[in-house]
Design a protein around this motif. Structure first.
Motif, short mmCIF file in Angstrom:
data_model
loop_
_atom_site.label_atom_id
_atom_site.label_comp_id
_atom_site.label_asym_id
_atom_site.label_seq_id
_atom_site.Cartn_x
_atom_site.Cartn_y
_atom_site.Cartn_z
N GLN A 211 4.66 -19.37 7.93
CA GLN A 211 3.83 -19.78 9.06
C GLN A 211 4.29 -19.11 10.34
N GLU A 212 5.61 -19.09 10.56
CA GLU A 212 6.15 -18.45 11.77
C GLU A 212 5.84 -16.97 11.79
N ALA A 213 5.96 -16.32 10.62
CA ALA A 213 5.68 -14.89 10.55
C ALA A 213 4.20 -14.60 10.73
N LEU A 214 3.35 -15.42 10.13
CA LEU A 214 1.91 -15.20 10.22
C LEU A 214 1.39 -15.37 11.64
N ARG A 215 2.06 -16.16 12.44
CA ARG A 215 1.61 -16.35 13.83
C ARG A 215 1.62 -15.03 14.59
N VAL A 216 2.47 -14.10 14.16
CA VAL A 216 2.51 -12.78 14.80
C VAL A 216 1.27 -11.99 14.45
N ALA A 217 0.87 -12.03 13.16
CA ALA A 217 -0.27 -11.26 12.69
C ALA A 217 -1.59 -11.98 12.95
N VAL A 218 -1.56 -13.31 12.85
CA VAL A 218 -2.78 -14.12 13.02
C VAL A 218 -2.46 -15.22 14.05
N PRO A 219 -2.49 -14.90 15.34
CA PRO A 219 -2.04 -15.84 16.38
C PRO A 219 -2.77 -17.18 16.36
N PHE A 255 -9.72 -17.32 4.04
CA PHE A 255 -8.72 -16.40 4.59
C PHE A 255 -9.19 -14.95 4.40
N SER A 256 -8.81 -14.10 5.32
CA SER A 256 -9.11 -12.68 5.18
C SER A 256 -8.24 -12.06 4.09
N ASP A 257 -8.64 -10.90 3.58
CA ASP A 257 -7.83 -10.19 2.59
C ASP A 257 -6.44 -9.91 3.13
N GLY A 258 -6.38 -9.47 4.39
CA GLY A 258 -5.09 -9.14 4.97
C GLY A 258 -4.17 -10.35 5.06
N THR A 259 -4.73 -11.51 5.45
CA THR A 259 -3.92 -12.73 5.54
C THR A 259 -3.38 -13.11 4.17
N LEU A 260 -4.22 -13.05 3.14
CA LEU A 260 -3.77 -13.41 1.79
C LEU A 260 -2.72 -12.43 1.27
N ARG A 261 -2.93 -11.14 1.50
CA ARG A 261 -1.96 -10.15 1.02
C ARG A 261 -0.63 -10.31 1.74
N LEU A 262 -0.67 -10.55 3.05
CA LEU A 262 0.57 -10.71 3.80
C LEU A 262 1.27 -12.00 3.39
N MET A 263 0.51 -13.06 3.15
CA MET A 263 1.10 -14.32 2.72
C MET A 263 1.80 -14.15 1.36
N GLY A 264 1.13 -13.46 0.44
CA GLY A 264 1.74 -13.21 -0.87
C GLY A 264 2.98 -12.36 -0.77
N LEU A 265 2.93 -11.34 0.09
CA LEU A 265 4.08 -10.47 0.28
C LEU A 265 5.26 -11.24 0.86
N LEU A 266 5.01 -12.06 1.87
CA LEU A 266 6.07 -12.85 2.48
C LEU A 266 6.66 -13.84 1.47
#
Length: 381
Positions: A211-219, A255-266
């Motif tokens: 969640q903390e990391a995603l706030r950077v990509a998805v404020p 969720f967008s593709d980018g959000t899901l891919r970044l979430m899975g990667l993290l």
């Protein structure tokens, strides 16, 4: 798991007629389309499939259609497919070598031609053995996959089984019913189930960090949590900030593709298992996010000690100044199969770096198709 890959040798494996490569702790595979980046990573996946529960030699070959589908089209005099790796522990006091050569019989049944295990030069296994000669049926299995005979090198089998591959397909995550019965799906089909079955304390801690990391990509994404619907199906949902004071919750379906891919990667980088194989992690991500992925993965390595191997086409990812020349493998297809070399093996690349160009400026143009501009003519009468 304190073992590391230190070298890989392939013979007649898919794109590669004959390849030997040193394997550092972090590896970037760069090459044109169809040069074999995925197939290079698949050699590590094959080792995992040999040793994994529910896998084994026959299943590993079947997942790749057949021996004839694996064998390099450039294979000539020796038709056997070979994979050989060396491993070292963190202290470099112990070195393992594992070799496997295989082919198929007249019924296209995969058969082991050679299987060897060495520890610090001492031969622990050398097949075919006298037992194999007496009972050729044994050559339909490796000793690596059999707990009754791999005791002396079970550490190697466990290391292979710990290899993790990830190439998230967002649509699979959005349709959780399609993941029923899947386990360790490399395309993320069971991602939500993995989150749901993680012990609650670990699960919540990981989701907080993500969640903390995603706030950077998805404020606008303020909060994420695991949620189950009325059927008990797990979902990841996020609370998005907008004009309503309480915001609104959305599940992975929105969720967008980018959000899901970044979430899975993290999520997968928070594991502390064995080597991690990532295929084009830049897909669907903003270039500024891609640019910092190498730094993020370097911190993951320092924390977990795991090796990370990445295939990429992204100039942004390769602009990181912390990437070493020995960490980049260049794949160049040819009539005799794809050749593999480190970026540092090319004097021209070293000279251009000294001249002030970035690694991306030098390497990416070498992967471009020579006639790429011709595609612009598609559709002409």
């Amino acid at each position: 798991m304190n073992l590391r890959f230190r070298s890989l040798r392939l013979q007649n494996w898919k794109n590669f007629a004959q390849v030997s490569a040193d394997i550092p702790d972090r590896l970037f595979l760069v090459g044109p389309n169809a040069s074999g980046k995925s197939n290079f990573l698949d050699a590590f996946r094959f080792l995992r499939d040999l040793a994994s529960l529910g896998g084994g030699f026959q299943e590993a070959v079947a997942r790749r259609s057949a021996v004839s589908a694996i064998r390099c089209l450039a294979a000539r005099r020796n038709p056997d497919v070979e994979i050989a790796v060396t491993l070292e522990d963190e202290s470099n006091r112990r070195q393992w070598e594992y070799e496997l050569a295989f082919n198929q019989d007249n019924q296209r049944r995969p058969l082991v031609r050679k299987e060897k295990v060495r520890r610090n030069g001492e031969v622990l296994l050398n097949r075919p053995s006298e037992d194999d000669d007496t009972d050729p049926q044994q050559l339909t299995q490796t000793h690596l996959e059999q707990v009754n005979v791999n005791r002396d090198f079970r550490e190697v089998a466990a290391f292979f089984a710990s290899i993790r591959y990830l190439h998230i397909v967002p649509q699979l995550i959005r349709e959780p019913d399609r993941s029923v019965g899947r386990a360790n799906d490399p395309f993320g089909g069971d991602f939500l189930e993995q989150v749901a079955t993680t012990p609650e304390k670990t699960q919540k801690a990981r989701l907080r960090r993500i969640q903390e990391a995603l706030r950077v990509a998805v404020p606008q994404l303020e909060e994420i949590e695991l949620w189950r619907d009325v059927r008990g199906t797990p979902h990841v949902r996020g609370k998005y900030r907008h004009w309503r004071p309480q915001g609104a919750w959305q599940t992975e379906e929105q969720f967008s593709d980018g959000t899901l891919r970044l979430m899975g990667l993290l999520w997968v980088t928070l594991d502390k298992d064995g080597p991690l194989l990532l295929e084009e992690p830049e897909l669907s991500l903003h270039p500024e996010i891609v640019r910092v992925l190498p730094q993020m993965l370097a911190r993951v390595q320092r924390r977990t000690g795991r090796q990370i191997f990445i295939s990429t086409h992204s100039p942004e990812l390769l602009r990181d100044e912390g990437i070493g020349l020995d960490e980049v493998l260049l794949l160049r297809p040819g009539a005799e199969g794809t050749e593999v070399s480190t970026a540092g093996a090319h004097q021209e690349i070293r000279d251009l770096l000294q001249g002030g160009l970035t690694l991306a400026d030098i390497v990416v143009p070498r992967t471009r198709p020579a006639q790429a501009a011709q595609l612009s003519l598609f559709g002409e009468p």
